[in-house]
Design a protein around this motif. Structure first.
Motif, PDB file in Angstrom:
ATOM      1  N   THR A 246     -21.526 -37.647  74.880  1.00  0.00           N
ATOM      2  CA  THR A 246     -22.829 -37.435  75.508  1.00  0.00           C
ATOM      3  C   THR A 246     -22.604 -36.802  76.869  1.00  0.00           C
ATOM      4  N   VAL A 247     -23.386 -35.785  77.179  1.00  0.00           N
ATOM      5  CA  VAL A 247     -23.248 -35.069  78.446  1.00  0.00           C
ATOM      6  C   VAL A 247     -24.634 -34.891  79.055  1.00  0.00           C
ATOM      7  N   GLU A 248     -24.763 -35.270  80.318  1.00  0.00           N
ATOM      8  CA  GLU A 248     -25.992 -34.968  81.049  1.00  0.00           C
ATOM      9  C   GLU A 248     -25.784 -33.627  81.748  1.00  0.00           C
ATOM     10  N   MET A 249     -26.576 -32.641  81.369  1.00  0.00           N
ATOM     11  CA  MET A 249     -26.527 -31.337  82.025  1.00  0.00           C
ATOM     12  C   MET A 249     -27.591 -31.330  83.107  1.00  0.00           C
ATOM     13  N   ARG A 250     -27.147 -31.157  84.324  1.00  0.00           N
ATOM     14  CA  ARG A 250     -28.067 -31.033  85.441  1.00  0.00           C
ATOM     15  C   ARG A 250     -28.159 -29.552  85.798  1.00  0.00           C
ATOM     16  N   TYR A 251     -29.369 -29.108  86.107  1.00  0.00           N
ATOM     17  CA  TYR A 251     -29.562 -27.697  86.429  1.00  0.00           C
ATOM     18  C   TYR A 251     -30.721 -27.579  87.407  1.00  0.00           C
ATOM     19  N   ARG A 252     -30.761 -26.440  88.089  1.00  0.00           N
ATOM     20  CA  ARG A 252     -31.820 -26.220  89.061  1.00  0.00           C
ATOM     21  C   ARG A 252     -32.660 -25.028  88.637  1.00  0.00           C
TER      22      ARG A 252
ATOM     23  N   LEU B  43     -27.584 -34.443  76.538  1.00  0.00           N
ATOM     24  CA  LEU B  43     -27.155 -33.792  75.304  1.00  0.00           C
ATOM     25  C   LEU B  43     -26.267 -34.716  74.496  1.00  0.00           C
ATOM     26  N   GLN B  44     -26.545 -34.793  73.218  1.00  0.00           N
ATOM     27  CA  GLN B  44     -25.769 -35.606  72.280  1.00  0.00           C
ATOM     28  C   GLN B  44     -24.922 -34.684  71.411  1.00  0.00           C
ATOM     29  N   THR B  45     -24.035 -35.274  70.646  1.00  0.00           N
ATOM     30  CA  THR B  45     -23.224 -34.514  69.705  1.00  0.00           C
ATOM     31  C   THR B  45     -24.128 -33.624  68.854  1.00  0.00           C
ATOM     32  N   GLY B  46     -23.787 -32.343  68.791  1.00  0.00           N
ATOM     33  CA  GLY B  46     -24.568 -31.375  68.022  1.00  0.00           C
ATOM     34  C   GLY B  46     -25.560 -30.586  68.850  1.00  0.00           C
ATOM     35  N   ASP B  47     -25.831 -31.014  70.087  1.00  0.00           N
ATOM     36  CA  ASP B  47     -26.778 -30.295  70.940  1.00  0.00           C
ATOM     37  C   ASP B  47     -26.102 -29.117  71.623  1.00  0.00           C
ATOM     38  N   VAL B  48     -26.915 -28.117  71.969  1.00  0.00           N
ATOM     39  CA  VAL B  48     -26.439 -26.901  72.620  1.00  0.00           C
ATOM     40  C   VAL B  48     -27.268 -26.659  73.878  1.00  0.00           C
ATOM     41  N   PHE B  49     -26.592 -26.263  74.954  1.00  0.00           N
ATOM     42  CA  PHE B  49     -27.241 -25.921  76.221  1.00  0.00           C
ATOM     43  C   PHE B  49     -26.895 -24.474  76.553  1.00  0.00           C
ATOM     44  N   PHE B  50     -27.907 -23.670  76.873  1.00  0.00           N
ATOM     45  CA  PHE B  50     -27.704 -22.280  77.258  1.00  0.00           C
ATOM     46  C   PHE B  50     -28.004 -22.136  78.742  1.00  0.00           C
ATOM     47  N   ALA B  51     -27.028 -21.632  79.490  1.00  0.00           N
ATOM     48  CA  ALA B  51     -27.223 -21.351  80.913  1.00  0.00           C
ATOM     49  C   ALA B  51     -27.294 -19.837  81.067  1.00  0.00           C
ATOM     50  N   GLY B  52     -28.472 -19.343  81.385  1.00  0.00           N
ATOM     51  CA  GLY B  52     -28.652 -17.911  81.586  1.00  0.00           C
ATOM     52  C   GLY B  52     -28.055 -17.459  82.905  1.00  0.00           C
ATOM     53  N   ILE B  53     -28.046 -16.168  83.121  1.00  0.00           N
ATOM     54  CA  ILE B  53     -27.519 -15.603  84.362  1.00  0.00           C
ATOM     55  C   ILE B  53     -28.302 -16.183  85.537  1.00  0.00           C
ATOM     56  N   GLY B  54     -27.573 -16.694  86.526  1.00  0.00           N
ATOM     57  CA  GLY B  54     -28.198 -17.251  87.720  1.00  0.00           C
ATOM     58  C   GLY B  54     -28.578 -18.714  87.617  1.00  0.00           C
ATOM     59  N   CYS B  55     -28.330 -19.348  86.470  1.00  0.00           N
ATOM     60  CA  CYS B  55     -28.681 -20.770  86.294  1.00  0.00           C
ATOM     61  C   CYS B  55     -27.605 -21.650  86.939  1.00  0.00           C
ATOM     62  N   GLU B  56     -27.972 -22.322  88.015  1.00  0.00           N
ATOM     63  CA  GLU B  56     -27.045 -23.253  88.668  1.00  0.00           C
ATOM     64  C   GLU B  56     -27.028 -24.551  87.861  1.00  0.00           C
ATOM     65  N   HIS B  57     -25.832 -25.025  87.534  1.00  0.00           N
ATOM     66  CA  HIS B  57     -25.735 -26.188  86.643  1.00  0.00           C
ATOM     67  C   HIS B  57     -24.436 -26.954  86.860  1.00  0.00           C
ATOM     68  N   VAL B  58     -24.416 -28.170  86.331  1.00  0.00           N
ATOM     69  CA  VAL B  58     -23.225 -29.016  86.368  1.00  0.00           C
ATOM     70  C   VAL B  58     -23.298 -29.979  85.181  1.00  0.00           C
ATOM     71  N   ALA B  59     -22.161 -30.197  84.541  1.00  0.00           N
ATOM     72  CA  ALA B  59     -22.084 -31.117  83.393  1.00  0.00           C
ATOM     73  C   ALA B  59     -21.531 -32.460  83.852  1.00  0.00           C
ATOM     74  N   HIS B  60     -22.226 -33.534  83.463  1.00  0.00           N
ATOM     75  CA  HIS B  60     -21.797 -34.900  83.760  1.00  0.00           C
ATOM     76  C   HIS B  60     -21.616 -35.656  82.444  1.00  0.00           C
ATOM     77  N   PRO B  61     -20.375 -35.765  81.956  1.00  0.00           N
ATOM     78  CA  PRO B  61     -20.177 -36.523  80.720  1.00  0.00           C
ATOM     79  C   PRO B  61     -20.413 -38.010  80.962  1.00  0.00           C
ATOM     80  N   ARG B  62     -20.867 -38.668  79.939  1.00  0.00           N
ATOM     81  CA  ARG B  62     -21.013 -40.132  79.970  1.00  0.00           C
ATOM     82  C   ARG B  62     -19.880 -40.683  79.109  1.00  0.00           C
ATOM     83  N   GLY B  63     -18.739 -40.928  79.745  1.00  0.00           N
ATOM     84  CA  GLY B  63     -17.527 -41.262  79.009  1.00  0.00           C
ATOM     85  C   GLY B  63     -16.840 -39.963  78.606  1.00  0.00           C
ATOM     86  N   ALA B  64     -15.911 -40.052  77.675  1.00  0.00           N
ATOM     87  CA  ALA B  64     -15.178 -38.859  77.233  1.00  0.00           C
ATOM     88  C   ALA B  64     -16.075 -37.975  76.369  1.00  0.00           C
TER      89      ALA B  64
END
Length: 103
Positions: free
Chosen positions: A54-60, A70-91
C-alpha cells in the motif's frame, strides 16, 4: 525474455531498483521500498503501478496538497509538472515507468 517475480524482489536500501527495460529512452524499473521518497517534479510524465503493498501518493494541485491511497493493482499517473511523493505503508513494490534519467 525475462520473467520477474515482483513479490520476491527486495533491495538493500529503500527505493533500490531492478532495471527491467529501456524502450527508446523510457525506463521501466521495479522498486522496493519501505520508506518515503522526497517531494519532486519529474521532467516528464511518470506512471506508478503498485504491485505489492500500500502506498499513499501525496501530490500538489495549484499549491494544495492532496493524497490518494493506492493498493496492489492501482496505478498513479503524474503528468508533467505534478509535484508528488510516495509514502509506502510498510514494504511495497512499485513498477515505475518514466523518462530515462528522471529523479
Amino acid at each position: 525474455m525475462k520473467v520477474i517475480r515482483s513479490r520476491e524482489f527486495t533491495a538493500e536500501r529503500a527505493w533500490g531498483a531492478l532495471d527491467i527495460a529501456n524502450m527508446g529512452g523510457v525506463t521501466t524499473r521495479l522498486h522496493w521500498t519501505d520508506q518515503p521518497y522526497k517531494w519532486h517534479v519529474n521532467d516528464g510524465e511518470e506512471v506508478f503501478a503498485i504491485l505489492d503493498g500500500t502506498v499513499e501518493m501525496r501530490y500538489r494541485e495549484q499549491g494544495v496538497e492532496k493524497s490518494a491511497v493506492l493498493q496492489t493493482g492501482d496505478v498513479f499517473f503524474a503528468g508533467i509538472g505534478c509535484e508528488h511523493v510516495a509514502h509506502p505503508r510498510g514494504a511495497a513494490r512499485i513498477l515505475v515507468i518514466e523518462k530515462e534519467g528522471s529523479i
